[in-house]
Scaffold this motif. Structure first.
Motif, PDB file in Angstrom:
ATOM      1  N   VAL A 139       0.844  -1.201   0.000  1.00 37.67           N
ATOM      2  CA  VAL A 139       0.000   0.000   0.000  1.00 37.67           C
ATOM      3  C   VAL A 139       0.880   1.251   0.000  1.00 37.67           C
ATOM      4  N   ASN A 140       1.969   1.224   0.752  1.00 41.73           N
ATOM      5  CA  ASN A 140       2.890   2.361   0.745  1.00 41.73           C
ATOM      6  C   ASN A 140       3.523   2.578  -0.629  1.00 41.73           C
ATOM      7  N   HIS A 141       3.708   1.498  -1.361  1.00 42.36           N
ATOM      8  CA  HIS A 141       4.316   1.569  -2.693  1.00 42.36           C
ATOM      9  C   HIS A 141       3.402   2.268  -3.696  1.00 42.36           C
ATOM     10  N   ILE A 142       2.095   2.082  -3.562  1.00 43.70           N
ATOM     11  CA  ILE A 142       1.157   2.636  -4.546  1.00 43.70           C
ATOM     12  C   ILE A 142       0.458   3.900  -4.063  1.00 43.70           C
ATOM     13  N   PHE A 143       0.757   4.356  -2.839  1.00 43.54           N
ATOM     14  CA  PHE A 143      -0.007   5.414  -2.175  1.00 43.54           C
ATOM     15  C   PHE A 143       0.951   6.528  -1.773  1.00 43.54           C
ATOM     16  N   THR A 144       0.524   7.791  -1.978  1.00 47.64           N
ATOM     17  CA  THR A 144       1.429   8.913  -1.707  1.00 47.64           C
ATOM     18  C   THR A 144       1.646   9.167  -0.220  1.00 47.64           C
ATOM     19  N   ASN A 145       0.667   8.847   0.611  1.00 46.06           N
ATOM     20  CA  ASN A 145       0.813   9.062   2.042  1.00 46.06           C
ATOM     21  C   ASN A 145       1.487   7.843   2.685  1.00 46.06           C
ATOM     22  N   ASP A 146       1.785   7.922   3.974  1.00 45.87           N
ATOM     23  CA  ASP A 146       2.582   6.879   4.629  1.00 45.87           C
ATOM     24  C   ASP A 146       1.722   6.065   5.589  1.00 45.87           C
ATOM     25  N   VAL A 147       1.319   4.868   5.156  1.00 51.98           N
ATOM     26  CA  VAL A 147       0.426   4.045   5.977  1.00 51.98           C
ATOM     27  C   VAL A 147       1.144   3.403   7.152  1.00 51.98           C
ATOM     28  N   VAL A 204      -7.990   6.177   9.295  1.00 54.39           N
ATOM     29  CA  VAL A 204      -8.272   6.400   7.879  1.00 54.39           C
ATOM     30  C   VAL A 204      -7.281   7.442   7.376  1.00 54.39           C
ATOM     31  N   MET A 205      -6.772   7.245   6.170  1.00 53.53           N
ATOM     32  CA  MET A 205      -5.792   8.177   5.616  1.00 53.53           C
ATOM     33  C   MET A 205      -6.159   8.499   4.170  1.00 53.53           C
ATOM     34  N   TYR A 206      -6.087   9.783   3.829  1.00 56.00           N
ATOM     35  CA  TYR A 206      -6.366  10.235   2.460  1.00 56.00           C
ATOM     36  C   TYR A 206      -5.051  10.417   1.697  1.00 56.00           C
ATOM     37  N   GLY A 207      -5.101  10.126   0.412  1.00 56.63           N
ATOM     38  CA  GLY A 207      -3.931  10.328  -0.438  1.00 56.63           C
ATOM     39  C   GLY A 207      -4.270   9.980  -1.871  1.00 56.63           C
ATOM     40  N   MET A 208      -3.240   9.854  -2.674  1.00 58.53           N
ATOM     41  CA  MET A 208      -3.403   9.577  -4.092  1.00 58.53           C
ATOM     42  C   MET A 208      -2.588   8.355  -4.520  1.00 58.53           C
ATOM     43  N   THR A 264      -7.923   8.555  -3.034  1.00 63.36           N
ATOM     44  CA  THR A 264      -8.554   7.462  -2.309  1.00 63.36           C
ATOM     45  C   THR A 264      -8.403   7.637  -0.809  1.00 63.36           C
ATOM     46  N   CYS A 265      -9.321   7.048  -0.063  1.00 63.02           N
ATOM     47  CA  CYS A 265      -9.173   6.893   1.379  1.00 63.02           C
ATOM     48  C   CYS A 265      -8.799   5.446   1.668  1.00 63.02           C
ATOM     49  N   VAL A 266      -7.815   5.273   2.533  1.00 58.57           N
ATOM     50  CA  VAL A 266      -7.385   3.943   2.965  1.00 58.57           C
ATOM     51  C   VAL A 266      -7.736   3.776   4.438  1.00 58.57           C
ATOM     52  N   ASP A 267      -8.547   2.764   4.740  1.00 57.88           N
ATOM     53  CA  ASP A 267      -8.889   2.418   6.123  1.00 57.88           C
ATOM     54  C   ASP A 267      -7.999   1.253   6.556  1.00 57.88           C
ATOM     55  N   MET A 268      -7.361   1.380   7.705  1.00 51.02           N
ATOM     56  CA  MET A 268      -6.617   0.255   8.261  1.00 51.02           C
ATOM     57  C   MET A 268      -7.541  -0.478   9.222  1.00 51.02           C
ATOM     58  N   ARG A 277      -4.196  -5.477   6.885  1.00 51.29           N
ATOM     59  CA  ARG A 277      -5.485  -5.534   6.184  1.00 51.29           C
ATOM     60  C   ARG A 277      -6.027  -4.117   6.004  1.00 51.29           C
ATOM     61  N   TYR A 278      -6.147  -3.725   4.738  1.00 48.03           N
ATOM     62  CA  TYR A 278      -6.533  -2.360   4.388  1.00 48.03           C
ATOM     63  C   TYR A 278      -7.759  -2.373   3.476  1.00 48.03           C
ATOM     64  N   PHE A 279      -8.588  -1.360   3.654  1.00 52.31           N
ATOM     65  CA  PHE A 279      -9.832  -1.205   2.898  1.00 52.31           C
ATOM     66  C   PHE A 279      -9.728   0.108   2.133  1.00 52.31           C
ATOM     67  N   MET A 280      -9.713   0.026   0.825  1.00 54.54           N
ATOM     68  CA  MET A 280      -9.487   1.197  -0.019  1.00 54.54           C
ATOM     69  C   MET A 280     -10.742   1.518  -0.821  1.00 54.54           C
ATOM     70  N   THR A 281     -11.176   2.781  -0.785  1.00 52.44           N
ATOM     71  CA  THR A 281     -12.329   3.229  -1.555  1.00 52.44           C
ATOM     72  C   THR A 281     -11.858   4.056  -2.737  1.00 52.44           C
ATOM     73  N   VAL A 282     -12.346   3.728  -3.944  1.00 47.46           N
ATOM     74  CA  VAL A 282     -11.924   4.433  -5.155  1.00 47.46           C
ATOM     75  C   VAL A 282     -13.146   4.994  -5.871  1.00 47.46           C
ATOM     76  N   ASN A 283     -12.904   5.941  -6.763  1.00 43.45           N
ATOM     77  CA  ASN A 283     -13.988   6.608  -7.472  1.00 43.45           C
ATOM     78  C   ASN A 283     -14.666   5.685  -8.482  1.00 43.45           C
ATOM     79  N   ALA A 284     -15.989   5.854  -8.614  1.00 43.32           N
ATOM     80  CA  ALA A 284     -16.797   4.939  -9.423  1.00 43.32           C
ATOM     81  C   ALA A 284     -16.319   4.836 -10.861  1.00 43.32           C
ATOM     82  N   ALA A 285     -16.027   5.974 -11.480  1.00 37.75           N
ATOM     83  CA  ALA A 285     -15.627   5.968 -12.886  1.00 37.75           C
ATOM     84  C   ALA A 285     -14.273   5.302 -13.095  1.00 37.75           C
TER      85      ALA A 285
END
Length: 361
Positions: free
Chosen positions: A66-74, A82-86, A98-102, A107-115
């Motif tokens: 997740v740290n590899h694909i995400f701009t913020n530091d999980v 919950v952490m916001y980033g790109m 996206t928001c990443v929930d730990m 185990r992480y839960f990531m929400t992405v935009n519908a389109a």
């Protein structure tokens, strides 16, 4: 043919205006955008956002991946955060925000935009090939309600009977319901206190019915856009895209350069240190004219950018826009927006036009 959420028939029964959005037939408004917008600012409203995508990432390498694909530091997160980033391409362009929930360690839960669900799923899957992780695409199972407004906590507690008073801003919890889980987070895409409730179709349909019986205002995506715009929150496709990086969007505080590695780091660091040609700025017009996406921004008669989003604000008596403009433009500079064959003067201002009211204590 567009997809439909599990609540589609309920939206139709309420007389909602249905239009395509992100590959789904979604409710844009029920009564009108102004009423729904004010309900969220002053009381509480509920949105069907089941069109959003969900990805669960677990396994031994989950934090590293997740740290590899995400701009913020999980690695700074603990379970329940919950952490916001790109997610970014190598050139710094944005795959998605996206928001990443730990939920648990590894185990992480990531929400992405519908389109972006298909594009994001394919991109994440490709990046995961060299990591010991399990990536589950659960968008067809998870459905989501967003309950937003100053009365959101009271509503979620008393109507849905979910224990959320202990959740702080940008925290989440997993609540067991029989053999299934309900995930609740406290973030909000409106500038108001709010909760995102994730569950299966049966649970979300029942929760919607309870909220309707309690008199909670159903709100469409029309006011979701006016609400997020007023408080300076980005929409992918407008303020973020493959051509608009987090640095260009003014979201560099969600890019953790203390991390030694993540996709796009070198390009984004170069943008931060050397500057960018274009960046997002707010514009407040002198007139009541309404700027729209794609309208040209001029300075001394020269084109310097274009509008990404614009509205006549519902919560304040002013017309405003966010625009991608030459980075040389500073706060207080005078510009014009071309609307059809006329130009309307305005001033460069901050992108947040209305104060937020998140519960942060």
């Amino acid at each position: 043919m567009n997809k439909r959420t599990c609540l589609y028939d309920k939206h139709v029964a309420l007389g909602a205006l249905i239009q395509p959005f992100g590959g789904f037939d979604m409710p844009i408004q029920y009564t009108n955008i102004i009423d729904e917008h004010k309900a969220v600012r002053e009381h509480v409203g509920v949105f069907d956002v089941s069109h959003m995508g969900e990805i669960i990432i677990s396994g031994h390498d989950a934090p590293r991946f997740v740290n590899h694909i995400f701009t913020n530091d999980v690695t700074k997160m603990k379970p329940g955060d919950v952490m916001y980033g790109m997610m970014c391409y190598e050139d710094g362009g944005t795959v998605d925000d996206t928001c990443v929930d730990m939920l648990e360690p590894n185990r992480y839960f990531m929400t992405v935009n519908a389109a972006n669900v298909d594009k994001d799923s394919e991109w994440v899957h490709k990046q995961a090939e060299k990591f010991d992780v399990v990536v589950c695409y659960k968008s067809d199972w998870w459905n989501q309600l967003a309950i937003q407004g100053p009365e959101a906590e009271k509503t979620v507690t008393e109507v849905l009977h979910l224990p959320v008073s202990d959740l702080k801003f940008y925290q989440c919890k997993e609540v067991l319901r029989f053999d299934d889980s309900v995930i609740v987070s406290r973030t909000g895409y409106t500038g108001e206190d709010g909760f995102e409730v994730y569950g299966d179709k049966e649970y979300i349909r029942d929760a919607w019915d309870r909220l309707m019986r309690a008199g909670v205002k159903p709100c469409g995506l029309g006011c979701r856009d006016t609400l997020r715009f007023e408080v300076g929150l980005p929409l992918y496709g407008d303020e973020l895209s493959k051509d608009i990086s987090p640095i260009m969007a003014g979201l560099g505080h969600f890019v953790d350069f203390d991390k030694p590695e993540f996709i796009g780091r070198e390009a984004l660091l170069k943008q931060k240190t050397e500057g960018v040609a274009k960046r997002l700025r707010g514009i407040q017009l002198d007139d009541h004219a309404v700027p729209r996406h794609g309208y040209k921004v001029l300075c001394d008669g020269k084109e310097v950018g274009e509008v990404t989003t614009g509205y006549r604000l519902i919560s304040a008596d002013k017309s405003c826009a966010v625009a991608l403009v030459d980075s040389s433009l500073k706060l207080g500079d005078r510009v014009e927006i071309q609307i059809r064959k006329k130009t309307f003067p305005g001033t460069i201002v901050k992108k947040r036009f209305v104060d937020t009211h998140y519960k942060k204590d």
